[in-house]
Write an enzyme that holds these catalytic residues in place. Sequence first.
Site, short mmCIF file in Angstrom:
data_model
loop_
_atom_site.label_atom_id
_atom_site.label_comp_id
_atom_site.label_asym_id
_atom_site.label_seq_id
_atom_site.Cartn_x
_atom_site.Cartn_y
_atom_site.Cartn_z
NE ARG A 149 -4.32 -1.26 0.01
CZ ARG A 149 -4.48 -2.38 -0.65
NH1 ARG A 149 -3.45 -2.89 -1.33
NH2 ARG A 149 -5.65 -3.02 -0.65
CG HIS B 109 -3.61 -1.05 -6.50
ND1 HIS B 109 -4.05 -0.36 -5.39
CD2 HIS B 109 -3.43 -2.33 -6.08
CE1 HIS B 109 -4.15 -1.19 -4.36
NE2 HIS B 109 -3.77 -2.40 -4.77
CD GLU C 185 -3.56 2.98 -5.27
OE1 GLU C 185 -4.62 2.45 -5.68
OE2 GLU C 185 -2.53 2.33 -5.03
#
Length: 318
Positions: free
Chosen positions: A236, A290, A265
């Site tokens: 993360r 991602h 994000e």
Amino acid sequence: MKPTLLIAESQDFSPSALGILSNAFQVECADLDQVGLKSRIKDVNCLWVRLRNYIDRSLIASAPKLKVIATNTTGLNHIDLKAAAEHGIEVVSLRGEVEFLKSIRATAELTIALTLAVLRNLHAAHEHVLAGGWDRVPFKGREIFEKTVGIVGYGRLGSIVAGYFRAFGANVLICDPKLVGQRHVDGFEVQELHDLLAESEIVSLHANYTPANERFFGRAQFQAMRPDSIFINTARGELVDEAALVEALREKRLAGAALDVISSEHDQSEWLSKLRELARKSGNIILTPHIGGNTFESLSRTEDFLAQKLIDWARTNS
């Protein structure tokens, strides 16, 4: 009457999961951005999301009939959990599904792919060929074999990645707060974080994100790393002080980095633009959006599994 279930990101959604869900829910499939989701959620009882949208307080407040949010992820920082709890909304996810998740390896495989991409200058070499070149000399790379690899966070993914690196012939070191006092686990040497960073030529981050460890990997950690080392983050973005990372890359105190995640994000923080700028100038910085768990196999398996969990929730709460 069946409760309504809105699948907000339904592209390539598992047909078998849809079959499972249709037994208990009136299912609506859509592909919505944040604005579209907010306009459709008013009368929804159940919401299924992936990672496109941030399920924030305002969106939750606009859904008075919402009872459950389902997400086939282990990380939950794309959902305002506090707001959900305040509104009595349950979150059903993959968190804690240890046995099932042993078979979900997409992010672990991507970690190896990103490592090889940085070590072998794959992106720069590819762009060189597309531009008309065919000269291998500028793209002399490095191997994983006999490198020292530091795994920061030895949970499910950290342990799988450690095994993959060992298969490449690397010397793998591991670090995790839960391993304090142990010297070896699964044949890997356990070290304190500073010592691991000082020795490792490849550092791969696999810690679970919690508010308590936000930005724990910062300036001191990057300064402890070897100048010939590379940094990989498929966990993360919130775990990393991105200002310190940008600084380390600008000052060439790292040999490279590969990031599949960034902080914030959904807002695309200022650090993403800075990282993009650095990546454009350097073939040893790779950014991906991602995609760790974004494989056909992983999504199908996790959607089928979570569909059954949601059916179980419906039976319990009917």
